[in-house]
Scaffold this motif. Sequence first.
Motif, PDB file in Angstrom:
ATOM      1  N   ARG A 119       0.775  -1.098   0.028  1.00 17.82           N
ATOM      2  CA  ARG A 119      -0.006   0.019  -0.020  1.00 17.82           C
ATOM      3  C   ARG A 119       0.806   1.292  -0.034  1.00 17.82           C
ATOM      4  O   ARG A 119       0.304   2.437  -0.172  1.00 17.82           O
ATOM      5  CB  ARG A 119      -0.993   0.088   1.064  1.00 17.82           C
ATOM      6  CG  ARG A 119      -0.088  -0.017   2.483  1.00 17.82           C
ATOM      7  CD  ARG A 119      -1.175  -0.427   3.710  1.00 17.82           C
ATOM      8  NE  ARG A 119      -1.382  -1.603   3.828  1.00 17.82           N
ATOM      9  CZ  ARG A 119      -0.707  -2.591   4.207  1.00 17.82           C
ATOM     10  NH1 ARG A 119       0.427  -2.346   4.805  1.00 17.82           N
ATOM     11  NH2 ARG A 119      -1.296  -3.917   4.163  1.00 17.82           N
ATOM     12  N   SER A 131       2.507   3.431  -5.471  1.00 21.21           N
ATOM     13  CA  SER A 131       0.994   3.389  -4.950  1.00 21.21           C
ATOM     14  C   SER A 131       0.542   4.762  -5.143  1.00 21.21           C
ATOM     15  O   SER A 131       0.994   5.553  -4.420  1.00 21.21           O
ATOM     16  CB  SER A 131       1.060   2.946  -3.567  1.00 21.21           C
ATOM     17  OG  SER A 131      -0.149   2.674  -2.894  1.00 21.21           O
ATOM     18  N   PRO A 186      -2.302   1.150  -9.187  1.00 25.85           N
ATOM     19  CA  PRO A 186      -0.742   1.394  -8.965  1.00 25.85           C
ATOM     20  C   PRO A 186       0.093   0.875 -10.120  1.00 25.85           C
ATOM     21  O   PRO A 186      -0.243   0.731 -11.095  1.00 25.85           O
ATOM     22  CB  PRO A 186      -0.496   0.338  -7.756  1.00 25.85           C
ATOM     23  CG  PRO A 186      -1.560  -0.796  -8.309  1.00 25.85           C
ATOM     24  CD  PRO A 186      -2.781  -0.080  -8.594  1.00 25.85           C
TER      25      PRO A 186
END
Length: 599
Positions: A119, A131, A186
């Motif tokens: 993340r 991310s 992403p």
Amino acid sequence: MKTSLAGLIVLLSISMTAKSQVKIGFEVNFTEPQAHYVEMEMNISGLTKDYVDVKMPVWAPGSYLVREFAKNVEGFSATANDKPVKFEKVRKNAWRIYSAKAKNIKIKYRVYAFEVSVRTSFVDESHAFLSSTGIFIYPDGMLNLPSTVKVNPFKGWEKVSTGLEPVSGKPFTYTASNFDLLFDSPIEVGNQDVFEFTASGVKHEVAMYGGGNYDKEKLQVDMAKVVEQGTAIYGENPNKHYTFIVHNRSVGGGGLEHLNSTVLGASRDKYADPKGYKDFLNLVAHEYYHLWNVKRLRPVALGPFDYDNENYTTNLWVAEGFTSYYENKLTHRAGFFTVDETAQALATAIANVVNTPGAKVQSAAEASYDAWIKAYRPNENSNNATISYYSKGEVVGMLMDIEIAHATKGAKSLDDVMKSMYHEYYKKLGRGYTDAEFKAMVEKISGISFTDFWARYVNGTDAIEYKKYFGYAGISVVDENEGKIIPYLGVASKKVEGDIIVSAVSRNSAAWDGGLNVNDQIVTVDGVPVEVAIEKMPVVTSKNVGDVITVTIRRDGLVRDIKLTLKANPNVKLITTVNENPSEGEKAVRNRWLLGKKG
């Protein structure tokens, strides 16, 4: 009244036209990847105000913690019509640029990226993982605007993997129809190993970073099986293409779902190990199931997103917990686990909840709501005061699934609930669901009331009737610890520089009652020096429940003795046995529950 309404329509029309004329483009560069930096450039044209506020999200959807991504931003600057302009920080994640209605604004900033997780962004000389919520900024009030992203790979890097749509004829250039999509995409840049497979009519790209002993041909077949089982539940796969970004490290784990992609953490040398390989497929199943559950079918609080603040919901036990549960169903139906293995895995999941003292304190709904302050910020007492909405939700999902199959004599299951919710709230109404709406659908499909079930297992902390539910499917469960009187201290420890240090104390245990503390150094037990985990010492295991032992500890540099009265081990160890000759009713429940079919 009519005049006012007409004026409002005109104002809205002007506002929408002005926004539609705004063009946004990003350029991503890497001049010092070895120092873990990304150089960002944002170009905005078509603004008509005297100033514009640009913001960076403070959290990443799917990971419910305010991570303050703006803390990694430095070197912020702005120009209008190629001339420097004034700007100021107006809140922790926002900058105000005084552009004086300039036609073109250019913003530059750097992002430090050195946190390894699914993340957060990470950049080094070998690759860049971006991310997006911690990389891109957006003009306030313009989340619905499209943007383009041009990635300039560092020297020697040759590939970009992302779920974003490529711009034809422009290498490494992509487009997003709005910022929600950009933040949900992403980007992996480097020399990752890329292979593809097609499943459910959708092309899937797998981008492997970090090497590993994986077999690409085997993965192409087995990952496709997982995709097809998920698609079979909902009757459709909503993607044109899907991207798996896999980071292989010495020790890896975890995943984060996105609209048409996911990021997975894996251990590079575990693919050849049967258990390690199945664990990876379980992770694939979990994150891919999110394609429907959360990314499209979602609690009403999770979209449209507020990127400045927490987005509270009591339904993460469905969003995440049910997804944990369904990873078992997808891998079972794909043929990777037998009925016996799946039943035992679910029984172990139940035991993990039962053996967590916090399960008697915090409900599934409370765990969901408090995710922002508790789930991602555990402390030494979390096991005593909280329960994971993943683990409790997995158990609730299983119980609900079997209850529906039992109530309908094998005609329906939780699959029917999830499919109906998907079509009703995502496809038809285009919004999220409330807890009451989810409960109503469960009752509609099952034909029975779930009010008591909700009170006990969703909003309450009642003991889990696992024997009853497994019994509906012709599976018996025994607790191997039942009837055994095993002495138990209720303390976990770790070795730190040769010393045995208390790392956790379980609620209502001997250690809890006697006053052992986390961070206490255990010196001796009944005079015997401690060199291993205290629970395994013969001086403890040879005792009886009710015996008193003396534990010598060092706390804050001072030595003291603590008397502990041993208690019985309260933990369960559940073992399942699948009846090979179930009744017709049990067979119907089992088949609908595990296989999704009648008979």
